[in-house]
Design a protein around this motif. Structure first.
Motif, PDB file in Angstrom:
ATOM      1  N   ARG A 111      39.083  37.331  33.438  1.00 55.87           N
ATOM      2  CA  ARG A 111      39.026  35.943  32.934  1.00 55.87           C
ATOM      3  C   ARG A 111      39.073  35.196  34.343  1.00 55.87           C
ATOM      4  NH1 ARG A 111      44.100  33.848  29.816  1.00 55.87           N
ATOM      5  NH2 ARG A 111      43.146  31.930  30.715  1.00 55.87           N
ATOM      6  N   ALA A 112      38.886  33.849  34.435  1.00 55.04           N
ATOM      7  CA  ALA A 112      39.046  33.023  35.430  1.00 55.04           C
ATOM      8  C   ALA A 112      40.242  31.975  35.092  1.00 55.04           C
ATOM      9  CB  ALA A 112      37.631  32.026  35.458  1.00 55.04           C
ATOM     10  N   GLU A 113      40.764  31.380  35.928  1.00 51.77           N
ATOM     11  CA  GLU A 113      41.976  30.524  35.647  1.00 51.77           C
ATOM     12  C   GLU A 113      43.185  31.277  34.926  1.00 51.77           C
ATOM     13  OE1 GLU A 113      42.290  27.281  36.779  1.00 51.77           O
ATOM     14  OE2 GLU A 113      40.269  27.649  37.829  1.00 51.77           O
ATOM     15  N   PHE A 114      43.756  32.332  35.723  1.00 49.83           N
ATOM     16  CA  PHE A 114      44.937  32.957  35.080  1.00 49.83           C
ATOM     17  C   PHE A 114      46.239  32.516  35.755  1.00 49.83           C
ATOM     18  CE2 PHE A 114      47.417  36.810  34.766  1.00 49.83           C
ATOM     19  CZ  PHE A 114      47.555  37.102  33.468  1.00 49.83           C
ATOM     20  N   LYS A 115      47.195  32.091  34.697  1.00 47.99           N
ATOM     21  CA  LYS A 115      48.346  31.802  35.103  1.00 47.99           C
ATOM     22  C   LYS A 115      49.486  32.879  35.242  1.00 47.99           C
ATOM     23  CE  LYS A 115      51.566  27.901  34.181  1.00 47.99           C
ATOM     24  NZ  LYS A 115      51.873  26.596  33.206  1.00 47.99           N
ATOM     25  N   VAL A 116      50.230  32.850  36.377  1.00 50.36           N
ATOM     26  CA  VAL A 116      51.272  33.603  36.554  1.00 50.36           C
ATOM     27  C   VAL A 116      52.437  32.857  36.985  1.00 50.36           C
ATOM     28  CG1 VAL A 116      52.099  35.780  37.373  1.00 50.36           C
ATOM     29  CG2 VAL A 116      49.928  35.517  36.981  1.00 50.36           C
ATOM     30  N   GLY A 117      53.583  32.696  36.366  1.00 53.84           N
ATOM     31  CA  GLY A 117      54.767  31.831  36.625  1.00 53.84           C
ATOM     32  C   GLY A 117      54.282  30.550  36.749  1.00 53.84           C
ATOM     33  N   ARG A 118      54.597  29.758  37.827  1.00 54.83           N
ATOM     34  CA  ARG A 118      54.116  28.340  38.064  1.00 54.83           C
ATOM     35  C   ARG A 118      52.902  28.036  38.612  1.00 54.83           C
ATOM     36  NH1 ARG A 118      56.978  26.096  43.176  1.00 54.83           N
ATOM     37  NH2 ARG A 118      56.858  27.557  44.384  1.00 54.83           N
ATOM     38  N   SER A 119      51.993  29.154  38.913  1.00 55.37           N
ATOM     39  CA  SER A 119      50.765  28.984  39.773  1.00 55.37           C
ATOM     40  C   SER A 119      49.740  29.449  38.751  1.00 55.37           C
ATOM     41  CB  SER A 119      50.690  29.872  41.008  1.00 55.37           C
ATOM     42  OG  SER A 119      51.706  29.147  41.831  1.00 55.37           O
ATOM     43  N   ARG A 120      48.471  28.968  38.920  1.00 53.41           N
ATOM     44  CA  ARG A 120      47.273  29.433  38.498  1.00 53.41           C
ATOM     45  C   ARG A 120      46.248  30.091  39.278  1.00 53.41           C
ATOM     46  NH1 ARG A 120      45.496  28.021  33.198  1.00 53.41           N
ATOM     47  NH2 ARG A 120      46.975  26.314  33.098  1.00 53.41           N
ATOM     48  N   PHE A 121      45.777  31.422  39.054  1.00 49.05           N
ATOM     49  CA  PHE A 121      44.830  31.610  40.228  1.00 49.05           C
ATOM     50  C   PHE A 121      43.565  31.683  39.587  1.00 49.05           C
ATOM     51  CE2 PHE A 121      49.156  33.376  40.894  1.00 49.05           C
ATOM     52  CZ  PHE A 121      49.568  33.070  42.291  1.00 49.05           C
ATOM     53  N   ASP A 122      42.647  31.726  40.635  1.00 45.96           N
ATOM     54  CA  ASP A 122      41.088  31.416  40.246  1.00 45.96           C
ATOM     55  C   ASP A 122      40.479  32.623  39.175  1.00 45.96           C
ATOM     56  OD1 ASP A 122      40.818  29.362  41.837  1.00 45.96           O
ATOM     57  OD2 ASP A 122      40.686  30.300  43.574  1.00 45.96           O
ATOM     58  N   PHE A 123      40.919  33.938  39.660  1.00 39.27           N
ATOM     59  CA  PHE A 123      40.388  35.068  38.809  1.00 39.27           C
ATOM     60  C   PHE A 123      41.344  36.298  38.709  1.00 39.27           C
ATOM     61  CE2 PHE A 123      36.937  32.965  41.213  1.00 39.27           C
ATOM     62  CZ  PHE A 123      36.099  32.627  40.042  1.00 39.27           C
ATOM     63  N   LEU A 124      41.365  36.869  37.234  1.00 38.81           N
ATOM     64  CA  LEU A 124      42.017  37.902  37.216  1.00 38.81           C
ATOM     65  C   LEU A 124      40.945  39.120  36.871  1.00 38.81           C
ATOM     66  CD1 LEU A 124      44.609  39.502  36.182  1.00 38.81           C
ATOM     67  CD2 LEU A 124      44.175  38.873  33.931  1.00 38.81           C
ATOM     68  N   LEU A 125      41.142  40.258  37.691  1.00 40.66           N
ATOM     69  CA  LEU A 125      40.201  41.394  37.422  1.00 40.66           C
ATOM     70  C   LEU A 125      41.023  42.639  36.972  1.00 40.66           C
ATOM     71  CD1 LEU A 125      38.368  40.849  41.095  1.00 40.66           C
ATOM     72  CD2 LEU A 125      38.132  39.634  38.846  1.00 40.66           C
ATOM     73  N   THR A 126      40.089  43.222  36.494  1.00 36.31           N
ATOM     74  CA  THR A 126      40.590  44.641  35.799  1.00 36.31           C
ATOM     75  C   THR A 126      39.892  45.928  36.470  1.00 36.31           C
ATOM     76  OG1 THR A 126      41.043  43.635  33.807  1.00 36.31           O
ATOM     77  CG2 THR A 126      41.152  46.067  33.910  1.00 36.31           C
ATOM     78  N   HIS A 127      40.723  46.857  37.001  1.00 33.91           N
ATOM     79  CA  HIS A 127      40.163  47.956  37.603  1.00 33.91           C
ATOM     80  C   HIS A 127      39.249  48.740  36.679  1.00 33.91           C
ATOM     81  CE1 HIS A 127      39.502  51.507  40.330  1.00 33.91           C
ATOM     82  NE2 HIS A 127      39.947  50.813  41.210  1.00 33.91           N
ATOM     83  N   LYS A 128      38.013  49.260  37.140  1.00 38.15           N
ATOM     84  CA  LYS A 128      37.193  49.935  36.250  1.00 38.15           C
ATOM     85  C   LYS A 128      37.584  51.586  35.582  1.00 38.15           C
ATOM     86  CE  LYS A 128      33.087  47.586  37.945  1.00 38.15           C
ATOM     87  NZ  LYS A 128      31.758  47.651  38.738  1.00 38.15           N
ATOM     88  N   GLN A 129      38.560  52.008  36.465  1.00 36.60           N
ATOM     89  CA  GLN A 129      39.004  53.377  36.130  1.00 36.60           C
ATOM     90  C   GLN A 129      40.262  53.383  35.605  1.00 36.60           C
ATOM     91  OE1 GLN A 129      36.724  55.671  36.624  1.00 36.60           O
ATOM     92  NE2 GLN A 129      35.270  54.355  37.190  1.00 36.60           N
ATOM     93  N   ASN A 130      41.127  52.263  35.701  1.00 36.97           N
ATOM     94  CA  ASN A 130      42.521  52.474  35.327  1.00 36.97           C
ATOM     95  C   ASN A 130      42.933  51.075  34.742  1.00 36.97           C
ATOM     96  OD1 ASN A 130      43.445  51.036  37.788  1.00 36.97           O
ATOM     97  ND2 ASN A 130      43.254  52.980  38.811  1.00 36.97           N
ATOM     98  N   ASP A 131      44.265  50.807  34.602  1.00 37.67           N
ATOM     99  CA  ASP A 131      44.687  49.479  33.920  1.00 37.67           C
ATOM    100  C   ASP A 131      45.076  48.583  34.847  1.00 37.67           C
ATOM    101  OD1 ASP A 131      46.989  50.746  34.521  1.00 37.67           O
ATOM    102  OD2 ASP A 131      47.969  50.515  32.623  1.00 37.67           O
ATOM    103  N   GLN A 132      44.849  48.942  36.342  1.00 41.13           N
ATOM    104  CA  GLN A 132      45.510  48.010  37.340  1.00 41.13           C
ATOM    105  C   GLN A 132      44.877  46.682  37.193  1.00 41.13           C
ATOM    106  OE1 GLN A 132      44.665  50.300  41.109  1.00 41.13           O
ATOM    107  NE2 GLN A 132      46.987  49.678  41.638  1.00 41.13           N
ATOM    108  N   LYS A 133      45.485  45.487  37.557  1.00 39.84           N
ATOM    109  CA  LYS A 133      45.183  44.310  37.437  1.00 39.84           C
ATOM    110  C   LYS A 133      45.111  43.600  39.047  1.00 39.84           C
ATOM    111  CE  LYS A 133      45.014  43.935  33.038  1.00 39.84           C
ATOM    112  NZ  LYS A 133      43.622  43.865  32.421  1.00 39.84           N
ATOM    113  N   LEU A 134      44.127  42.712  39.325  1.00 38.06           N
ATOM    114  CA  LEU A 134      44.070  41.970  40.534  1.00 38.06           C
ATOM    115  C   LEU A 134      43.653  40.474  40.426  1.00 38.06           C
ATOM    116  CD1 LEU A 134      41.862  43.237  43.747  1.00 38.06           C
ATOM    117  CD2 LEU A 134      41.636  41.060  42.792  1.00 38.06           C
TER     118      LEU A 134
END
Length: 240
Positions: A111-134
């Motif tokens: 997804r785009a515009e992903f909020k973590v804490g007090r900040s909103r980051f441009d993109f949230l990515l998911t690893h294709k082989q595991n459950d890691q997030k970037l």
């Protein structure tokens, strides 16, 4: 990957900058107009009084300014340079959806515009082989010095805070994190920080790199018809 300018751009003459977001320009008809500038940077080497600037007319009747600046021309490099900081995010968003960024080929867009804490980051990515997030943050680059793009071209406390938060998230293992610099021009062969302008950002960028935050770079080809995302560029996180 490109964005087509929807309407024919109008070539005008830049006169002066009234504030961070408003320019005064002269249209081909001779009338002077206030123009929205979607880039708060200094742009001192690009906005030269009497120089050409390309504008797009807005169809929004609620807008205070009828025109928006789209690009200018750098005669020293003989290239067009984009003046819209929203274009890099749109280009990266489309490239992620189509999985066209080889430096991120192990990841897919969640997804785009992903909020973590007090900040909103441009993109949230998911690893294709595991459950890691970037978490991916995108930064626009317009300034160049001796063939190297420099970021930022004005002090950005918000930018430094974002990189610091990415570093903390990387350290505690909740997320993988990365920053992608998009140069809205083609005449450069690398990107780095600008400690002479914003020493804090330069320090947090170097610290982030040492703690595992990844840095990527891309350039763009700009023409009166479109802006296109082009090849990867190296990012230098510290001075040798």
């Amino acid at each position: 990957m490109h964005l087509q300018f929807q309407d024919t751009l109008v070539q005008a003459v830049f006169l002066n900058r009234l504030n961070r977001f408003v320019l005064e320009c002269e249209l081909p008809t001779g009338t002077k107009e206030k123009v929205h500038l979607p880039d708060p940077g200094r742009l001192k080497d690009l906005l030269v009084s009497g120089g050409p600037i390309w504008l797009q007319e807005s169809t929004d009747p609620k807008r205070k300014t009828k025109w928006s600046a789209v690009m200018t021309y750098d005669p020293s490099a003989d290239i067009y340079v984009s003046l819209n900081t929203h274009y890099p995010n749109r280009l990266v968003h489309e490239a992620l959806k189509q999985e066209r960024l080889e430096e991120l080929n192990e990841w897919q867009l969640e997804r785009a515009e992903f909020k973590v804490g007090r900040s909103r980051f441009d993109f949230l990515l998911t690893h294709k082989q595991n459950d890691q997030k970037l978490l991916l943050e995108v930064k626009s680059v317009t300034m160049v010095e001796d063939g190297i793009g420099k970021f930022p071209d004005s002090v950005t406390a918000r930018g430094a805070r974002h990189v610091e938060e990415l570093t903390h998230l990387q350290e505690d293992g909740r997320y993988q994190t990365a920053v992608m610099f998009i140069a809205q021009r083609t005449d450069l062969h690398g990107i780095t920080s600008a400690p002479e302008i914003d020493p804090l950002f330069a320090r947090v960028m170097e610290d982030a790199d040492s703690k595992g935050v990844r840095f990527f770079g891309r350039s763009c080809m700009v023409t009166p018809e479109r802006i296109s995302l082009t090849g990867p560029l190296p990012v230098y996180t510290k001075k040798d």
